[in-house]
Design a protein around this motif. Structure first.
Motif, PDB file in Angstrom:
ATOM      1  N   SER A   1       1.270  -1.463  -0.308  1.00 14.72           N
ATOM      2  CA  SER A   1      -0.025  -0.286   0.129  1.00 14.72           C
ATOM      3  C   SER A   1       1.186   0.888   0.040  1.00 14.72           C
ATOM      4  CB  SER A   1      -0.451   0.203   1.097  1.00 14.72           C
ATOM      5  OG  SER A   1      -1.352   0.954   1.027  1.00 14.72           O
ATOM      6  N   PRO A   2       0.602   2.254  -0.336  1.00 16.10           N
ATOM      7  CA  PRO A   2       0.897   3.681  -0.437  1.00 16.10           C
ATOM      8  C   PRO A   2       1.574   4.266   0.201  1.00 16.10           C
ATOM      9  CG  PRO A   2      -0.194   2.916  -2.872  1.00 16.10           C
ATOM     10  CD  PRO A   2      -0.198   2.475  -1.911  1.00 16.10           C
ATOM     11  N   LEU A   3       0.815   3.686   1.583  1.00 17.16           N
ATOM     12  CA  LEU A   3       0.723   4.078   2.442  1.00 17.16           C
ATOM     13  C   LEU A   3       2.021   3.962   3.397  1.00 17.16           C
ATOM     14  CD1 LEU A   3      -2.360   4.458   2.940  1.00 17.16           C
ATOM     15  CD2 LEU A   3      -2.165   5.173   5.139  1.00 17.16           C
ATOM     16  N   ARG A   4       2.896   5.642   4.226  1.00 18.40           N
ATOM     17  CA  ARG A   4       4.077   5.893   4.214  1.00 18.40           C
ATOM     18  C   ARG A   4       4.685   4.081   5.320  1.00 18.40           C
ATOM     19  NH1 ARG A   4       5.399   8.972   8.047  1.00 18.40           N
ATOM     20  NH2 ARG A   4       7.410   9.670   7.163  1.00 18.40           N
ATOM     21  N   ARG A   5       3.379   3.389   6.248  1.00 15.31           N
ATOM     22  CA  ARG A   5       3.682   2.858   7.562  1.00 15.31           C
ATOM     23  C   ARG A   5       3.745   1.300   6.756  1.00 15.31           C
ATOM     24  NH1 ARG A   5      -1.580   4.028   8.314  1.00 15.31           N
ATOM     25  NH2 ARG A   5      -3.844   3.014   8.337  1.00 15.31           N
ATOM     26  N   THR A   6       2.979   1.119   5.658  1.00 15.98           N
ATOM     27  CA  THR A   6       3.347  -0.114   4.794  1.00 15.98           C
ATOM     28  C   THR A   6       3.828   0.031   4.386  1.00 15.98           C
ATOM     29  OG1 THR A   6       1.971   1.050   2.802  1.00 15.98           O
ATOM     30  CG2 THR A   6       0.398  -0.884   4.784  1.00 15.98           C
ATOM     31  N   LEU A   7       4.719   0.875   3.195  1.00 17.21           N
ATOM     32  CA  LEU A   7       5.925   1.083   2.066  1.00 17.21           C
ATOM     33  C   LEU A   7       6.295   1.188   3.686  1.00 17.21           C
ATOM     34  CD1 LEU A   7       5.088   3.981   0.312  1.00 17.21           C
ATOM     35  CD2 LEU A   7       5.835   1.565  -0.723  1.00 17.21           C
ATOM     36  N   TYR A   8       7.163   1.729   4.645  1.00 19.44           N
ATOM     37  CA  TYR A   8       8.142   1.596   5.617  1.00 19.44           C
ATOM     38  C   TYR A   8       8.843  -0.109   6.081  1.00 19.44           C
ATOM     39  CZ  TYR A   8      10.144   6.316   5.057  1.00 19.44           C
ATOM     40  OH  TYR A   8      10.711   7.619   4.305  1.00 19.44           O
ATOM     41  N   THR A   9       7.126  -0.787   5.928  1.00 16.06           N
ATOM     42  CA  THR A   9       7.207  -1.944   6.946  1.00 16.06           C
ATOM     43  C   THR A   9       7.932  -3.090   5.812  1.00 16.06           C
ATOM     44  OG1 THR A   9       5.492  -1.596   7.870  1.00 16.06           O
ATOM     45  CG2 THR A   9       5.581  -4.307   7.367  1.00 16.06           C
ATOM     46  N   CYS A  10       7.450  -2.870   4.681  1.00 19.26           N
ATOM     47  CA  CYS A  10       8.177  -3.863   3.151  1.00 19.26           C
ATOM     48  C   CYS A  10       9.339  -3.131   3.269  1.00 19.26           C
ATOM     49  CB  CYS A  10       6.769  -2.892   2.690  1.00 19.26           C
ATOM     50  SG  CYS A  10       7.506  -4.561   0.750  1.00 19.26           S
ATOM     51  N   LEU A  11       9.719  -1.711   3.464  1.00 23.01           N
ATOM     52  CA  LEU A  11      11.243  -2.074   3.473  1.00 23.01           C
ATOM     53  C   LEU A  11      12.169  -2.266   4.209  1.00 23.01           C
ATOM     54  CD1 LEU A  11      10.869   1.399   1.835  1.00 23.01           C
ATOM     55  CD2 LEU A  11      12.464  -0.683   0.699  1.00 23.01           C
ATOM     56  N   LEU A  12      11.555  -1.680   5.757  1.00 29.47           N
ATOM     57  CA  LEU A  12      12.330  -2.778   6.299  1.00 29.47           C
ATOM     58  C   LEU A  12      12.160  -3.937   6.680  1.00 29.47           C
ATOM     59  CD1 LEU A  12      11.505   0.394   9.251  1.00 29.47           C
ATOM     60  CD2 LEU A  12      13.587  -0.332   7.764  1.00 29.47           C
ATOM     61  N   SER A  13      11.295  -4.926   6.317  1.00 32.61           N
ATOM     62  CA  SER A  13      11.020  -6.089   6.559  1.00 32.61           C
ATOM     63  C   SER A  13      11.694  -6.997   5.599  1.00 32.61           C
ATOM     64  CB  SER A  13       9.780  -6.596   6.751  1.00 32.61           C
ATOM     65  OG  SER A  13       8.839  -5.922   8.359  1.00 32.61           O
ATOM     66  N   PHE A  14      12.253  -6.771   4.793  1.00 34.98           N
ATOM     67  CA  PHE A  14      12.651  -7.168   3.517  1.00 34.98           C
ATOM     68  C   PHE A  14      13.832  -6.493   3.499  1.00 34.98           C
ATOM     69  CE2 PHE A  14       7.880  -8.118   3.910  1.00 34.98           C
ATOM     70  CZ  PHE A  14       8.269  -9.879   3.754  1.00 34.98           C
ATOM     71  N   PRO A  15      15.193  -6.276   3.790  1.00 31.31           N
ATOM     72  CA  PRO A  15      16.322  -5.466   3.399  1.00 31.31           C
ATOM     73  C   PRO A  15      17.107  -6.290   2.609  1.00 31.31           C
ATOM     74  CG  PRO A  15      15.907  -6.387   5.736  1.00 31.31           C
ATOM     75  CD  PRO A  15      14.361  -6.553   5.381  1.00 31.31           C
ATOM     76  N   ALA A  16      17.227  -8.158   2.385  1.00 33.32           N
ATOM     77  CA  ALA A  16      18.064  -8.097   1.118  1.00 33.32           C
ATOM     78  C   ALA A  16      17.465  -8.578   0.259  1.00 33.32           C
ATOM     79  CB  ALA A  16      18.410 -10.154   1.980  1.00 33.32           C
ATOM     80  N   GLU A  17      16.098  -8.885   0.252  1.00 34.45           N
ATOM     81  CA  GLU A  17      15.024  -9.079  -1.265  1.00 34.45           C
ATOM     82  C   GLU A  17      15.799  -7.038  -1.691  1.00 34.45           C
ATOM     83  OE1 GLU A  17      12.621 -11.815   1.074  1.00 34.45           O
ATOM     84  OE2 GLU A  17      13.871  -9.898   1.629  1.00 34.45           O
ATOM     85  N   VAL A  18      15.216  -6.251  -0.786  1.00 30.87           N
ATOM     86  CA  VAL A  18      16.073  -4.563  -1.588  1.00 30.87           C
ATOM     87  C   VAL A  18      17.239  -4.416  -2.112  1.00 30.87           C
ATOM     88  CG1 VAL A  18      15.872  -2.204  -1.197  1.00 30.87           C
ATOM     89  CG2 VAL A  18      13.606  -3.341  -0.408  1.00 30.87           C
ATOM     90  N   GLN A  19      17.857  -4.714  -1.498  1.00 31.08           N
ATOM     91  CA  GLN A  19      19.071  -5.171  -1.238  1.00 31.08           C
ATOM     92  C   GLN A  19      19.476  -5.700  -3.102  1.00 31.08           C
ATOM     93  OE1 GLN A  19      21.918  -6.508   2.117  1.00 31.08           O
ATOM     94  NE2 GLN A  19      22.364  -3.787   2.070  1.00 31.08           N
ATOM     95  N   ALA A  20      18.866  -6.336  -2.950  1.00 31.58           N
ATOM     96  CA  ALA A  20      19.358  -7.527  -3.904  1.00 31.58           C
ATOM     97  C   ALA A  20      18.772  -6.705  -5.182  1.00 31.58           C
ATOM     98  CB  ALA A  20      18.851  -8.500  -3.512  1.00 31.58           C
ATOM     99  N   GLY A  21      17.738  -5.561  -4.822  1.00 27.90           N
ATOM    100  CA  GLY A  21      17.559  -5.185  -6.111  1.00 27.90           C
ATOM    101  C   GLY A  21      16.558  -4.705  -6.490  1.00 27.90           C
ATOM    102  N   LEU A  22      15.511  -5.549  -5.680  1.00 26.77           N
ATOM    103  CA  LEU A  22      13.433  -5.379  -6.198  1.00 26.77           C
ATOM    104  C   LEU A  22      13.151  -4.371  -4.887  1.00 26.77           C
ATOM    105  CD1 LEU A  22      12.649  -9.548  -4.958  1.00 26.77           C
ATOM    106  CD2 LEU A  22      12.754  -8.169  -6.869  1.00 26.77           C
ATOM    107  N   LYS A  23      12.010  -3.342  -6.500  1.00 23.28           N
ATOM    108  CA  LYS A  23      11.553  -2.367  -6.030  1.00 23.28           C
ATOM    109  C   LYS A  23      10.601  -3.157  -5.033  1.00 23.28           C
ATOM    110  CE  LYS A  23      13.944   1.535  -8.938  1.00 23.28           C
ATOM    111  NZ  LYS A  23      13.577   2.489 -10.042  1.00 23.28           N
ATOM    112  N   VAL A  24       9.962  -1.871  -3.981  1.00 24.76           N
ATOM    113  CA  VAL A  24       8.696  -2.190  -3.769  1.00 24.76           C
ATOM    114  C   VAL A  24       7.733  -2.045  -4.574  1.00 24.76           C
ATOM    115  CG1 VAL A  24       6.790  -1.630  -1.830  1.00 24.76           C
ATOM    116  CG2 VAL A  24       9.246  -1.926  -0.855  1.00 24.76           C
TER     117      VAL A  24
END
Length: 259
Positions: free
Chosen positions: A57-80
Motif C-alpha cells: 500500500s502507498p501509505l508510509r507505514r506500509t511502505l516502510y514496513t516492506c522496506l524494513l522487513s525485506f532488507p535482503a530483497e531490497v538490497q538485491a535490487g527488488l523495488k517495492v
C-alpha cells in the motif's frame, strides 16, 4: 499458470495505533516498536530466498514496513511496487495517503532512495472518493482489482512467483475474503507484522480469489477446515455492524480507523 504464493503482511505499529487521538495524524510513520517488529519479521520470515516481488500500500507505514522487513530483497535490487488498491479502508487522516509528489520526494534520497516504484500512484489516489471511498462495495471492488493485478503480475513472469504484499488489517479481510477471528484485535484478526500465505483459487477465476495454504493455517493455528461461504458472509456482516456501532464505519463502508 505456475505456482504463485502471495505472502500477506499487516504493517508494523504506527503512531495512530497508540491512541484514538492519533487517528488525526495524516499518513503516520512507524513507531520505534514498529521498526523493531520489522526487524523481527526480517529474521523470522522463512521465505526470503523465494520472494520475487515486493508490493505495498502507498501509505508510509506500509511502505516502510516492506522496506524494513525485506532488507535482503531490497538490497538485491527488488523495488517495492506501491499499489493504491491496497490502501486502508477509512477516510480518517491516519488512513489517508500522501500526495504523489510528497512520496516521490521522500523516496528520492536517503537510505531507501530508488527503492520504491510509485508509477501507479497517480493524483487523486488519496481523495477517498469513488473507487477509493470507504464504501464497502468500493473496498470489495479494489480488493478484487488488487488480486487480479497480482495474478497478472505473476502470469507475466511465467506464473512461478512468491509475492510479499504489505497492507492493512481491516483491508486484509476484504482482500483475503476471510473474516475468521476478525474480533481478535481492534477491527482485525491480524497482529502487526503478522503474515499469512495464500495461493490463487485458479488462473481464470473472475474474482482472483485466494486460498490460504495449509502450512499457513497450521502456523497460525487457524481452524482445521476453512469456513464456508455462508459462514464468511455472516462473519463479515457481524464485523461491519460492530465497526459501525463502534464509530469506525462511515456510510456503507468499514472505517477501520485504528488499523
Amino acid at each position: 499458470m505456475g505456482k504463485t504464493t502471495i505472502h500477506c503482511v499487516r504493517h508494523a505499529q504506527g503512531y495512530h495505533n497508540l491512541n484514538e487521538a492519533n487517528h488525526q495524524i495524516h499518513d503516520p510513520d512507524l513507531t520505534t516498536l514498529g521498526e523493531q517488529q520489522c526487524a523481527t519479521l526480517s529474521q523470522t520470515f522463512p521465505y526470503h530466498s523465494k520472494v520475487t516481488h515486493l508490493v505495498a500500500s502507498p501509505l508510509r507505514r506500509t511502505l516502510y514496513t516492506c522496506l524494513l522487513s525485506f532488507p535482503a530483497e531490497v538490497q538485491a535490487g527488488l523495488k517495492v511496487a506501491a499499489l493504491p488498491e491496497l490502501q486502508e479502508t477509512s477516510d480518517l487522516p491516519c488512513d489517508t495517503g500522501s500526495e504523489p509528489s510528497v512520496l516521490a520526494a521522500e523516496f528520492a534520497s536517503g537510505k531507501f532512495a530508488g527503492s520504491v516504484d510509485l508509477e501507479l500512484v497517480k493524483e487523486g489516489w488519496n481523495n477517498k472518493q469513488g473507487r477509493w471511498s470507504p464504501a464497502g462495495s468500493a473496498i470489495e471492488a479494489r480488493a478484487r482489482d488488487a488480486r487480479i493485478w497480482l495474478r497478472n503480475l505473476a502470469q507475466s513472469t511465467g506464473g512461478d512467483a512468491d509475492i510479499a504484499v504489505v497492507t492493512h488489517g481491516g483491508y486484509l479481510h476484504y482482500f483475503t475474503e476471510d473474516w475468521e477471528g476478525n474480533e481478535k484485535f481492534t477491527g482485525t484478526g491480524w497482529a502487526n507484522t503478522e503474515f499469512r500465505s495464500y495461493e490463487f483459487l485458479s488462473a481464470t477465476d473472475e474474482a482472483a480469489s485466494l486460498v490460504e495454504t495449509r502450512e499457513s493455517r497450521e502456523r497460525r493455528k487457524g481452524t482445521e477446515k476453512p469456513l464456508s461461504a455462508d459462514e464468511q458472509r455472516e462473519l463479515k456482516a457481524a464485523a461491519e455492524r460492530e465497526w459501525r456501532d463502534s464509530g469506525f464505519q462511515s456510510g456503507s463502508g468499514a472505517e477501520n480507523a485504528k488499523l
